[in-house]
Design a protein around this motif. Structure first.
Motif, PDB file in Angstrom:
ATOM      1  N   GLY D 141      21.656 108.460 -10.326  1.00 42.38           N
ATOM      2  CA  GLY D 141      21.745 109.797 -10.907  1.00 42.38           C
ATOM      3  C   GLY D 141      20.400 110.442 -11.211  1.00 42.38           C
ATOM      4  N   LEU D 142      19.330 109.772 -10.790  1.00 40.80           N
ATOM      5  CA  LEU D 142      17.999 110.334 -11.054  1.00 40.80           C
ATOM      6  C   LEU D 142      17.349 110.782  -9.753  1.00 40.80           C
ATOM      7  CD1 LEU D 142      16.598 107.630 -13.505  1.00 40.80           C
ATOM      8  CD2 LEU D 142      17.625 109.827 -14.096  1.00 40.80           C
ATOM      9  N   ASP D 143      16.616 111.880  -9.809  1.00 39.65           N
ATOM     10  CA  ASP D 143      15.800 112.203  -8.640  1.00 39.65           C
ATOM     11  C   ASP D 143      14.554 111.319  -8.671  1.00 39.65           C
ATOM     12  OD1 ASP D 143      14.125 113.264 -10.546  1.00 39.65           O
ATOM     13  OD2 ASP D 143      14.599 115.354 -10.070  1.00 39.65           O
ATOM     14  N   ARG D 144      13.823 111.322  -7.558  1.00 35.56           N
ATOM     15  CA  ARG D 144      12.685 110.418  -7.446  1.00 35.56           C
ATOM     16  C   ARG D 144      11.700 110.597  -8.596  1.00 35.56           C
ATOM     17  NH1 ARG D 144      11.686 107.562  -3.334  1.00 35.56           N
ATOM     18  NH2 ARG D 144      12.906 108.955  -2.012  1.00 35.56           N
ATOM     19  N   GLU D 145      11.424 111.847  -8.910  1.00 35.22           N
ATOM     20  CA  GLU D 145      10.417 112.138  -9.929  1.00 35.22           C
ATOM     21  C   GLU D 145      10.816 111.547 -11.284  1.00 35.22           C
ATOM     22  OE1 GLU D 145       9.553 116.305 -10.193  1.00 35.22           O
ATOM     23  OE2 GLU D 145       8.050 115.999 -11.783  1.00 35.22           O
ATOM     24  N   SER D 146      12.064 111.746 -11.635  1.00 31.08           N
ATOM     25  CA  SER D 146      12.533 111.260 -12.939  1.00 31.08           C
ATOM     26  C   SER D 146      12.515 109.735 -12.983  1.00 31.08           C
ATOM     27  CB  SER D 146      13.959 111.754 -13.214  1.00 31.08           C
ATOM     28  OG  SER D 146      14.077 113.112 -12.913  1.00 31.08           O
ATOM     29  N   HIS D 147      12.949 109.135 -11.877  1.00 30.98           N
ATOM     30  CA  HIS D 147      12.965 107.673 -11.828  1.00 30.98           C
ATOM     31  C   HIS D 147      11.552 107.120 -11.958  1.00 30.98           C
ATOM     32  CE1 HIS D 147      13.548 103.721  -9.540  1.00 30.98           C
ATOM     33  NE2 HIS D 147      14.190 103.574 -10.688  1.00 30.98           N
ATOM     34  N   ILE D 151       9.515 104.608 -14.739  1.00 29.98           N
ATOM     35  CA  ILE D 151       8.729 103.427 -14.371  1.00 29.98           C
ATOM     36  C   ILE D 151       7.310 103.551 -14.911  1.00 29.98           C
ATOM     37  CG2 ILE D 151       7.791 102.084 -12.439  1.00 29.98           C
ATOM     38  CD1 ILE D 151      10.252 102.964 -10.793  1.00 29.98           C
ATOM     39  N   LEU D 152       6.739 104.743 -14.727  1.00 29.34           N
ATOM     40  CA  LEU D 152       5.361 104.956 -15.204  1.00 29.34           C
ATOM     41  C   LEU D 152       5.263 104.727 -16.712  1.00 29.34           C
ATOM     42  CD1 LEU D 152       4.221 108.057 -13.119  1.00 29.34           C
ATOM     43  CD2 LEU D 152       3.217 105.754 -13.077  1.00 29.34           C
ATOM     44  N   GLU D 153       6.257 105.210 -17.438  1.00 26.50           N
ATOM     45  CA  GLU D 153       6.229 105.009 -18.888  1.00 26.50           C
ATOM     46  C   GLU D 153       6.156 103.526 -19.244  1.00 26.50           C
ATOM     47  OE1 GLU D 153       9.689 107.068 -20.276  1.00 26.50           O
ATOM     48  OE2 GLU D 153       8.766 109.049 -19.987  1.00 26.50           O
ATOM     49  N   LYS D 154       6.924 102.731 -18.506  1.00 27.13           N
ATOM     50  CA  LYS D 154       6.877 101.281 -18.731  1.00 27.13           C
ATOM     51  C   LYS D 154       5.508 100.716 -18.335  1.00 27.13           C
ATOM     52  CE  LYS D 154      10.654  99.564 -20.455  1.00 27.13           C
ATOM     53  NZ  LYS D 154      10.584  98.913 -21.775  1.00 27.13           N
ATOM     54  N   LEU D 155       5.075 101.121 -17.153  1.00 27.04           N
ATOM     55  CA  LEU D 155       3.819 100.572 -16.638  1.00 27.04           C
ATOM     56  C   LEU D 155       2.671 100.842 -17.605  1.00 27.04           C
ATOM     57  CD1 LEU D 155       4.068 101.440 -12.825  1.00 27.04           C
ATOM     58  CD2 LEU D 155       4.030  99.158 -13.853  1.00 27.04           C
ATOM     59  N   PHE D 156       2.681 102.035 -18.211  1.00 16.74           N
ATOM     60  CA  PHE D 156       1.554 102.387 -19.073  1.00 16.74           C
ATOM     61  C   PHE D 156       1.558 101.599 -20.383  1.00 16.74           C
ATOM     62  CE2 PHE D 156       1.366 106.613 -16.634  1.00 16.74           C
ATOM     63  CZ  PHE D 156       0.406 106.110 -15.776  1.00 16.74           C
ATOM     64  N   ILE D 171      10.840 104.329  -1.650  1.00 17.58           N
ATOM     65  CA  ILE D 171       9.546 104.927  -1.318  1.00 17.58           C
ATOM     66  C   ILE D 171       8.918 105.489  -2.588  1.00 17.58           C
ATOM     67  CG2 ILE D 171       8.481 106.879  -0.099  1.00 17.58           C
ATOM     68  CD1 ILE D 171      10.535 106.344   2.143  1.00 17.58           C
ATOM     69  N   LEU D 172       7.643 105.210  -2.779  1.00 22.35           N
ATOM     70  CA  LEU D 172       6.933 105.737  -3.947  1.00 22.35           C
ATOM     71  C   LEU D 172       6.276 107.064  -3.563  1.00 22.35           C
ATOM     72  CD1 LEU D 172       5.329 102.384  -5.078  1.00 22.35           C
ATOM     73  CD2 LEU D 172       7.211 103.592  -6.216  1.00 22.35           C
ATOM     74  N   SER D 173       6.356 108.018  -4.455  1.00 18.72           N
ATOM     75  CA  SER D 173       5.764 109.329  -4.171  1.00 18.72           C
ATOM     76  C   SER D 173       4.239 109.252  -4.207  1.00 18.72           C
ATOM     77  CB  SER D 173       6.242 110.346  -5.200  1.00 18.72           C
ATOM     78  OG  SER D 173       5.637 110.056  -6.445  1.00 18.72           O
ATOM     79  N   SER D 174       3.618 110.177  -3.526  1.00 19.44           N
ATOM     80  CA  SER D 174       2.149 110.262  -3.552  1.00 19.44           C
ATOM     81  C   SER D 174       1.673 110.412  -4.989  1.00 19.44           C
ATOM     82  CB  SER D 174       1.672 111.465  -2.749  1.00 19.44           C
ATOM     83  OG  SER D 174       1.984 111.292  -1.410  1.00 19.44           O
ATOM     84  N   ASN D 175       2.440 111.131  -5.734  1.00 19.89           N
ATOM     85  CA  ASN D 175       2.102 111.368  -7.129  1.00 19.89           C
ATOM     86  C   ASN D 175       2.030 110.061  -7.914  1.00 19.89           C
ATOM     87  OD1 ASN D 175       1.468 113.590  -8.713  1.00 19.89           O
ATOM     88  ND2 ASN D 175       3.379 113.315  -9.902  1.00 19.89           N
ATOM     89  N   ASN D 222       0.771 107.547   1.903  1.00 18.82           N
ATOM     90  CA  ASN D 222       1.967 107.340   2.701  1.00 18.82           C
ATOM     91  C   ASN D 222       2.333 105.857   2.663  1.00 18.82           C
ATOM     92  OD1 ASN D 222       3.639 106.742   4.928  1.00 18.82           O
ATOM     93  ND2 ASN D 222       3.050 108.705   5.833  1.00 18.82           N
ATOM     94  N   LEU D 223       3.588 105.547   2.397  1.00 17.96           N
ATOM     95  CA  LEU D 223       3.995 104.158   2.153  1.00 17.96           C
ATOM     96  C   LEU D 223       3.516 103.174   3.211  1.00 17.96           C
ATOM     97  CD1 LEU D 223       5.511 102.048   0.490  1.00 17.96           C
ATOM     98  CD2 LEU D 223       7.558 102.602   1.770  1.00 17.96           C
ATOM     99  N   ASP D 224       3.603 103.542   4.467  1.00 18.07           N
ATOM    100  CA  ASP D 224       3.333 102.575   5.522  1.00 18.07           C
ATOM    101  C   ASP D 224       1.944 102.724   6.136  1.00 18.07           C
ATOM    102  OD1 ASP D 224       5.855 101.637   5.129  1.00 18.07           O
ATOM    103  OD2 ASP D 224       6.739 102.731   6.789  1.00 18.07           O
ATOM    104  N   GLU D 225       1.075 103.461   5.484  1.00 18.92           N
ATOM    105  CA  GLU D 225      -0.164 103.828   6.159  1.00 18.92           C
ATOM    106  C   GLU D 225      -1.436 103.354   5.460  1.00 18.92           C
ATOM    107  OE1 GLU D 225      -0.386 105.520   9.031  1.00 18.92           O
ATOM    108  OE2 GLU D 225       1.717 105.956   9.351  1.00 18.92           O
ATOM    109  N   GLY D 226      -1.323 102.576   4.424  1.00 20.91           N
ATOM    110  CA  GLY D 226      -2.512 102.196   3.670  1.00 20.91           C
ATOM    111  C   GLY D 226      -3.335 101.115   4.349  1.00 20.91           C
TER     112      GLY D 226
END
Lengths: 279, 279, 279, 279
Positions: D141-147, D151-156, D171-175, D222-226
């Motif tokens: 029920g979450l869009d990518r940004e919200s999800h 996660i970021l809140e936890k990570l920080f 897939i992780l966003s560029s953001n 990009n997920l597959d390009e690093g």
């Protein structure tokens, strides 16, 4: 609909595969895969088929017909494809054991781990995390025969298909091994037949090799001399100490054992003449 | 006593292998090896046998029986195992061509090199050392169609089984290729499907890959998209320029082509659905 | 602008690399690459640099300074990077020799082939195609010492950097070898230290291995025991006869020798303690 | 006596390595290993040394001197060699995660696992066996940004060196990624750059490849390009379904990730220009 595995090995004779096929195919079952191989050097015939059948009666009938036809001259195995029951023996290292525990826990191992038997207590904690019985049989103060007798007493309490030596660091006597011909699978921490014996990584380091390997094989008599199932290698270089070579080797050991067990647990391996045929 | 190769591929149906075996084995010949495979996804059946026979009459009889039984629904090939006749096409590089010339000269290639066709003259000296006809068809001032027409005119003068592109550096048109379906074998200087197109080593270098590879495949339409026969890789690292990667790649190209040709020349390869079955 | 290679090896001591760098870098030349390695087990230091210089005077000056500083305690080599001169010894097989001839002819070998010496005449035709001197020294009726004496007499007529044993199938005596320490390079047709000695492919077949390999090494005393330069492997299976294993092994032998020679001819290899350091 | 790692990367200039060595060596510490590399294409210099020192004062002094000398033009890292702190992100699969848990538990991973974050609950049981915090952040029920915000809140809340994507299947966003440049390590279930995107094993199966691989790389955009850290391959054949290819691929994924992490955790990896230098 269940899957059955048919394995036959015997002396080769002309028309054998035709006669076997004749029996197998006339029951009109679904043969998913079949492989055969003849070693003309020793006149041996090997056959394996995966059969899909709805009722056991057909399977029993095939088995009966094959037996009638080959009359005790052949080893014939025809049984439902199912998970093998295994006992793992280990000492202190976790890289092979841990891989099996994780796969078992994730339902990715084609085997049930019945118990882990070790000659030290170090692995108890890890094994019991996964609710698998851990049995420690220390060798302190015991000669080899007495120690093995204790292990055998335990082993005979269980029904199992294979014993997996997942870095079990003691040599098993011929006497012990003779109870389990083609049933004990070892991971040898080197590329057999090179560096047989203790501390192969140190031997490899001292020899200045550029590749180290690992070998999984059946233990039928001499620890390092049984039929080879599979082998793999990893590159090393002059910068690596023997401890670093050992570390590099552990990934290979783990993989080679995993690959060998996949083959054995899928009934893809025949043993003859200290060799394997793998379909 | 001669060796014959029987290859059959067709739609799968129940009992097919039994019925084929029935024909093959009732002639009571010596079956050295046989393999079969069913691709259940597309319902395709593949069969290959090596048969030792004393007289051609039996072989003709088997062929007749199989044809009668499978009635035009199957591709059936039954012929004496013998060296293939090949035309090699090349441009300037020697690493693949040279390997074929050496093996041919040493009687280690299961093929006769009928001629080498190149779009430059650089390789003439090397090829003629081995008393093999060298034909240079330059493309200078010609459009692709005209150039290929000249090549086709030459090709049609010869009888051959395969065209080997041993680093032929021009793209062949679909039109050209359509004359030789499953008969043109290419060595692609990269690990397909990565780095399709020109200068894959430079692409690989720029992408910073740690492994480069080579792919041998049939050319059936799009140059880089045909059925893959075999592939292999070699490790590279940050110290290597793209020229050094290319040098490392050449050994792999040579080996991969050699391995693919061994398989094809031994009639071990079936092509279907842009894939290969290899026995 | 020419490329020079500086190689130093000696006992390690604190600050050594700094002192060497001090000399090398203060001449303000262009250091393309440099590697160093210390084996702390045996307290040995290894250093290699590729230096681009416009005039030889700088190079002589560096060499002088290094010599002055390290005072005879170190092996110091500083010389223009150039093609090595090599003598190839062979018997009858072409897979290694042919590869070297093709690369030499295509200017892709970092060496000049001065001559090929063989104990049979089979290879004459191939070698002479490439306008390279072929010398046949048969061993018929000669004991090892007399045969080697004839070879030595020939060898001493030439100036060369390395002797390449490209499948030379006779064992060289310690006496012969002692003339060319770290100068004879062999391709051993197996994965050392396994299957030392005659017909390793038959040994490998009988042992039922799943991988066979090849090893290139210096020959300093015992034929199969010298410092290993590089190794590689290929997978084999139960379907393969030992002759097929040998065929598979030949590609590996050819590649392993080619890789080893690339390293040696680029002055990337140090030998110590029956091992190699490879930069 | 502690081990320190010095890493420097900057624009190359003549004499740089000499000037750096000058600083490093004049403190008279024990340099266990040092490597340098210059990429002449882009004029970049890379240096890594392992230094054994008794007191931190020397280390601070070296660091100060290097800073003074290179004046902000270089990235200089000089710190005690110690275990990295990592967060693992996963979804449902255990083959990579399990390997890390086992090694961590056996003290064979050069990292502390701080927590495992997953977008499903399936792995909780496994992770908690090892007394490691398991955090499930569902995306239902979450869009990518919200999800990702959750996660970021936890990570920080945590301090960590690296995020390991051990088969995290979103897939992780560029953001998201822009918060952790060169700090997120992925295992890509294919041999990049081939088969980018979803279900690479099915893609590989359909393409009929004979080798599949896996690639571990940093995720920088990009997920597959690093930047690629390491890659490896395994052979497959026509008998294998894409599910069997996936199974074969899992061992490779696990190994490749393990190898990449060993390199990263030992501070052996530099990133530049979407590539890595690995010492």
């Amino acid at each position: 609909m269940k899957k059955y595995i048919l394995k036959i090995d015997c002396e080769d004779e002309k028309g054998l595969i035709y006669r076997i096929s004749d029996v197998v195919f006339k029951f009109n079952l679904n043969i998913e895969k079949n492989h055969e191989f003849v070693d003309h050097n020793v006149n041996k015939f090997f056959y394996r088929a995966e059969i899909i059948a709805q009722n056991e009666i057909d399977i029993l009938a095939i088995y009966g017909s094959l037996n009638a036809m080959l009359g005790g001259k052949a080893n014939i195995v025809l049984k439902e494809a199912k998970k093998k029951d295994i006992i793992i023996m280990a000492t202190k290292e976790t890289h092979c054991l841990g891989d099996l525990l994780i796969k078992h826990d994730s339902n990715e191992l084609n085997a049930n781990i019945i118990a882990v038997i070790a000659n030290h207590n170090d692995l108890r904690n890890l094994v019991e995390k996964f609710n698998i019985e851990f049995i420690c049989i220390k060798s302190d103060g015991l000669d080899r025969e007495s120690h093995e007798k204790l292990i055998l007493e335990k082993l005979f309490l269980y029904s199992f298909d294979y014993i997996i030596l997942a870095k079990y660091m003691r040599i098993l006597s011929s006497n012990f091994v003779s109870n389990f011909i083609n049933k004990i699978i070892n991971i040898h921490h080197s590329f057999l037949p090179a560096f047989i014996g203790a501390n192969p990584y140190k031997q490899a380091f001292e020899r200045g090799v550029k590749i180290i390997g690992a070998t999984s094989h059946f233990v039928n008599d001499n620890l390092d001399e049984g039929p080879i199932i599979t082998q793999d290698i990893v590159r090393v270089n002059h910068e690596m100490s023997w401890q670093e070579m050992r570390k590099a080797g552990r990934n290979i050991e783990r993989n080679v054992l995993a690959n060998a067990l996949d083959l054995v647990f899928d009934d893809r391996v025949f043993v003859y003449d200290n060799k394997t045929v793998i379909f």
